[in-house]
Write an enzyme that holds these catalytic residues in place. Structure first.
Site, mmCIF file in Angstrom:
data_model
loop_
_atom_site.group_PDB
_atom_site.id
_atom_site.type_symbol
_atom_site.label_atom_id
_atom_site.label_comp_id
_atom_site.label_asym_id
_atom_site.label_seq_id
_atom_site.Cartn_x
_atom_site.Cartn_y
_atom_site.Cartn_z
ATOM 1 N N LYS A 1 44.008 37.127 47.903
ATOM 2 C CA LYS A 1 45.460 37.271 48.053
ATOM 3 C C LYS A 1 46.161 37.799 46.798
ATOM 4 O O LYS A 1 47.258 38.348 46.877
ATOM 5 C CB LYS A 1 46.080 35.935 48.442
ATOM 6 C CG LYS A 1 45.689 35.447 49.827
ATOM 7 C CD LYS A 1 46.488 36.136 50.905
ATOM 8 C CE LYS A 1 46.330 35.461 52.257
ATOM 9 N NZ LYS A 1 47.170 36.064 53.290
ATOM 10 N N SER B 1 36.385 35.591 51.684
ATOM 11 C CA SER B 1 37.773 35.836 51.275
ATOM 12 C C SER B 1 38.318 34.849 50.256
ATOM 13 O O SER B 1 39.275 35.160 49.546
ATOM 14 C CB SER B 1 38.686 35.857 52.506
ATOM 15 O OG SER B 1 38.568 34.647 53.218
#
Length: 338
Positions: A57, A308
């Site tokens: 992110k 991720s």
């Protein structure tokens, strides 16, 4: 190319990659002969759990803030997040001396809450899921005039996340398939557009948790599906409804979407921890879980797997171990079949 392409193009992701290159870590590709043998493919795990803030992110948040004017930055930024976007925005904002206010659901792992506060952001806990925190953040934004940094439904955010594919395909150009976890769809939108820009024959396959499968349902029924509740250990992808901007991109660029159970996710976390001494969070393990669960149907020789994030609340390890034990009989049977 239609208007979608004007908003998110491979060229835009490439420009984001050039801008972010000095700022983000070029994360490693993890390979394992054991994994390759288990699934009958060459597997390359893109380790975004080793990215700054422990998740991908930071890429999208940094690129979004780079696109903002000085006036917008002066007014500060606000967002809602399941945790990793919060840390990405908080860290990117702190580097620029920008005030950040983050709304998070009350169930967010304490490790993510504390990390976000440690980056200097104001954290407000509210609601049982991302959706409630999101609504509260929108109301607060109207009062403050801060710029809203959406966790996924923003073309700059998608472009920043898509830089993962730009890196991945430079690190290993034989990759023919990429497995990508999906929450709201920002990550897979950026990756799919970038990957098809580099090689239109690359297959991009999304992965959702069975207990939070709004985009899976929407993709396969070709109708927007919204959930009233979500239930998964992968809180990073526990999103109740698709993004307005992400869903059309996913429908155009993504080749398929599959789901995985919490037991399969937990087994993948334990597998990576035991075999590769690497920690994945639930959302970060979803793509690897899908590889193990669906490898027989996967037409791939060189498969990229997006890990991720790694911001797991260690307090949940006992539950994860218990869930993984429930999956073991299936897993062993599947592996033996190879």
């Amino acid at each position: 190319m239609d208007s979608l392409g004007d908003r998110l193009t491979g060229e835009k992701v490439y420009q984001a990659w050039k801008k972010l290159k000095p700022i983000v870590h070029q994360t490693s590709l993890l390979t394992s002969h054991t994994t390759d043998d288990l699934v009958g493919k060459h597997v390359y795990c893109k380790m975004e759990n080793q990215q700054k803030t422990g998740a991908f992110k930071f890429r999208g948040a940094s690129y979004k803030l780079m696109q903002m004017t000085d006036e917008e930055l002066t007014n500060g930024v606000i967002t809602a997040s399941a945790g990793n976007h919060a840390q990405g925005v908080a860290h990117a904002a702190s580097k620029l001396g920008v005030k950040a206010t983050i709304f998070m659901s009350e169930g967010t792992p304490l490790a993510k809450v504390n990390a976000t506060r440690n980056y200097g952001a104001d954290v407000i806990l509210t609601g049982e899921s991302f959706q409630e925190a999101y609504q509260a953040s929108l109301e607060h934004q109207l009062k403050t005039g801060a710029t809203y940094i959406h966790p996924f439904d923003d073309y700059d955010i998608m472009a920043g996340q898509g830089t993962i594919a730009m890196e991945l395909l430079r690190q290993e150009d034989r990759i023919d398939t990429i497995l990508v976890p999906i929450g709201g769809g920002g990550l897979i939108s950026g990756i799919a557009v970038a990957a098809k820009h580099i090689n239109r024959n690359i297959r991009v396959i999304g992965v959702q948790a069975e207990g939070a499968a709004a985009i899976y349902d929407s993709y396969h029924t070709k109708q927007v599906k919204k959930l009233t509740q979500v239930d998964t250990i992968a809180e990073g992808i526990a999103v109740k409804e698709p993004g307005k901007h992400t869903l059309p991109i996913i429908q155009e660029y993504v080749d398929d979407i599959v789901t995985v159970t919490d037991e399969q996710i937990a087994a993948a976390i334990i597998y990576m921890l035991e075999r590769n001494k690497t920690l994945m969070e639930g959302a970060g393990a979803a793509a690897l879980a899908a590889l193990f669960a669906h490898h027989h149907q996967l037409r791939s020789r060189h498969c990229g797997v997006i890990v991720s994030g790694g911001n797991l609340d260690i307090g949940n390890m006992q539950r994860i171990q218990e869930l993984s034990e429930k999956y073991k009989p299936k897993k062993v049977k599947s592996y033996v079949a190879l």
